[in-house]
Design a protein around this motif. Structure first.
Motif, mmCIF file in Angstrom:
data_model
loop_
_atom_site.group_PDB
_atom_site.id
_atom_site.type_symbol
_atom_site.label_atom_id
_atom_site.label_comp_id
_atom_site.label_asym_id
_atom_site.label_seq_id
_atom_site.Cartn_x
_atom_site.Cartn_y
_atom_site.Cartn_z
ATOM 1 N N LEU A 134 0.836 -1.213 0.000
ATOM 2 C CA LEU A 134 0.000 0.000 0.000
ATOM 3 C C LEU A 134 0.869 1.260 0.000
ATOM 4 O O LEU A 134 0.593 2.214 -0.738
ATOM 5 N N GLU A 138 1.148 4.093 -2.884
ATOM 6 C CA GLU A 138 0.894 5.477 -2.497
ATOM 7 C C GLU A 138 2.029 6.391 -2.955
ATOM 8 O O GLU A 138 1.791 7.501 -3.443
ATOM 9 N N LYS A 167 -7.237 -4.709 -3.788
ATOM 10 C CA LYS A 167 -8.301 -4.120 -4.592
ATOM 11 C C LYS A 167 -9.655 -4.666 -4.178
ATOM 12 O O LYS A 167 -10.657 -3.940 -4.174
ATOM 13 N N LEU A 171 -9.157 -0.886 -1.636
ATOM 14 C CA LEU A 171 -8.062 -0.008 -1.225
ATOM 15 C C LEU A 171 -7.215 0.507 -2.378
ATOM 16 O O LEU A 171 -6.542 1.536 -2.237
ATOM 17 N N THR A 172 -7.202 -0.200 -3.501
ATOM 18 C CA THR A 172 -6.422 0.235 -4.655
ATOM 19 C C THR A 172 -7.298 0.211 -5.899
ATOM 20 O O THR A 172 -8.341 -0.456 -5.924
ATOM 21 N N HIS A 180 -3.163 3.120 -8.236
ATOM 22 C CA HIS A 180 -3.089 4.165 -7.222
ATOM 23 C C HIS A 180 -4.002 3.781 -6.072
ATOM 24 O O HIS A 180 -4.819 2.863 -6.182
ATOM 25 N N LEU A 181 -3.835 4.462 -4.941
ATOM 26 C CA LEU A 181 -4.725 4.215 -3.820
ATOM 27 C C LEU A 181 -6.086 4.812 -4.128
ATOM 28 O O LEU A 181 -6.194 5.906 -4.664
ATOM 29 N N SER A 182 -7.124 4.093 -3.758
ATOM 30 C CA SER A 182 -8.479 4.618 -3.893
ATOM 31 C C SER A 182 -8.713 5.624 -2.768
ATOM 32 O O SER A 182 -7.934 5.709 -1.807
ATOM 33 N N GLY A 185 -8.620 3.739 0.276
ATOM 34 C CA GLY A 185 -7.264 3.370 0.646
ATOM 35 C C GLY A 185 -6.500 4.529 1.272
ATOM 36 O O GLY A 185 -5.744 4.336 2.236
ATOM 37 N N LYS A 186 -6.688 5.732 0.738
ATOM 38 C CA LYS A 186 -6.009 6.914 1.299
ATOM 39 C C LYS A 186 -6.468 7.180 2.724
ATOM 40 O O LYS A 186 -5.662 7.527 3.601
ATOM 41 N N MET A 189 -4.808 4.641 5.004
ATOM 42 C CA MET A 189 -3.394 4.913 5.245
ATOM 43 C C MET A 189 -3.215 6.036 6.267
ATOM 44 O O MET A 189 -2.322 5.966 7.126
#
Length: 197
Positions: A134, A138, A167, A171-172, A180-182, A185-186, A189
Motif C-alpha cells: 500500500l 501510495e 483491490k 483499497l487500490t 493508485h490508492l483509492s 485506501g487513502k 493509510m
C-alpha cells in the motif's frame, strides 16, 4: 478483453456500443460481463463477420472516423483469426468501484480494515506485506507493476495477485499503467499512520 481509455469513455457516454476484434476463437460470449474502471461492461452478442459485412455504421459506433479506418486498424492486428463484432453496453457501476470511492469511513470500519490486513499478513507464507505494498503504491502511483515488484524484490505475477487482494478490499484501483490508492485506501493509510503517532 482489453479496452482503450477512449473506448471506455465512449461506452460510458453511449457513443460506442460495439467493438471489433481479431480472434481465432472468441474468449467472451453473449451474457458475459467485464469489470472496468468505467463500470461493468455487458456483452450482448459476439458475431463472426467478413470485412464486407463491416459497415460505416459499425465504424461510427465503435469509435472510428470511418469504415476504412476501422478496417485498417483490424488489419494491423498481430493476432491470428477472423473478424468479430462484439455488441456491448454499460451495465452499471462496478460495486467494487463504489466501495473504493467511499472515503467516509467510521472508526469501526477503519478498525475492521486494519484487522483484515492483519489477518492477510498473519496467514501469509512470507513476511507481512500489505502495508509495504500500500505504501509503495501510495508513493508511486502509475508505476508499472513490474517496477513496483522490483522495489520489493518480488516477481511481477505474485505481486499483482497481492494487489488484487487489496483491490478486493476497495483499497487500490488499477490505472491504464500501474495502480493508485483509492479514496478508501487513502483514508485507511492516514488512519494507520495515526496509530503510530
Amino acid at each position: 478483453m482489453l479496452f482503450r481509455r477512449e473506448v471506455l469513455e465512449g461506452i460510458a457516454e453511449g457513443r460506442i456500443n460495439r467493438v471489433f476484434r481479431v480472434w481465432a476463437e472468441p474468449p467472451v460470449r453473449a451474457g458475459s460481463t467485464q469489470r472496468t474502471w468505467a463500470g461493468i461492461i455487458v456483452i450482448d452478442s459476439v458475431t463472426s463477420v467478413t470485412p464486407e459485412e463491416i459497415t460505416e455504421d459499425d465504424a461510427h459506433h465503435s469509435g472510428f472516423k470511418n469504415r476504412e479506418a476501422l478496417l485498417t486498424a483490424l488489419s494491423k492486428s498481430t493476432k491470428q483469426g477472423g473478424y468479430h463484432r462484439v455488441m456491448l453496453h454499460l451495465g452499471g457501476p462496478d460495486p467494487k468501484s463504489e466501495l473504493a470511492d467511499n472515503a467516509d469511513l467510521t472508526d469501526q470500519e477503519l478498525a475492521d480494515l486494519k484487522t483484515a490486513l492483519d489477518t492477510i499478513d498473519t496467514r501469509s507464507r512470507r513476511a507481512p506485506w500489505t502495508r509495504d505494498v500500500l505504501h509503495l503504491i501510495e508513493e508511486h502511483p502509475g508505476l508499472r507493476a513490474q517496477e513496483l515488484a522490483e522495489h520489493l524484490n518480488r516477481d511481477k505475477l505474485p505481486f499483482k495477485a497481492d494487489v488484487r487482494r487489496l483491490k478486493a478490499l476497495g483499497l487500490t484501483e488499477s490505472l491504464e499503467t500501474g495502480y493508485h490508492l483509492s479514496p478508501r485506501g487513502k483514508t485507511l493509510m492516514k488512519y494507520l499512520r495515526s496509530q503510530y503517532e
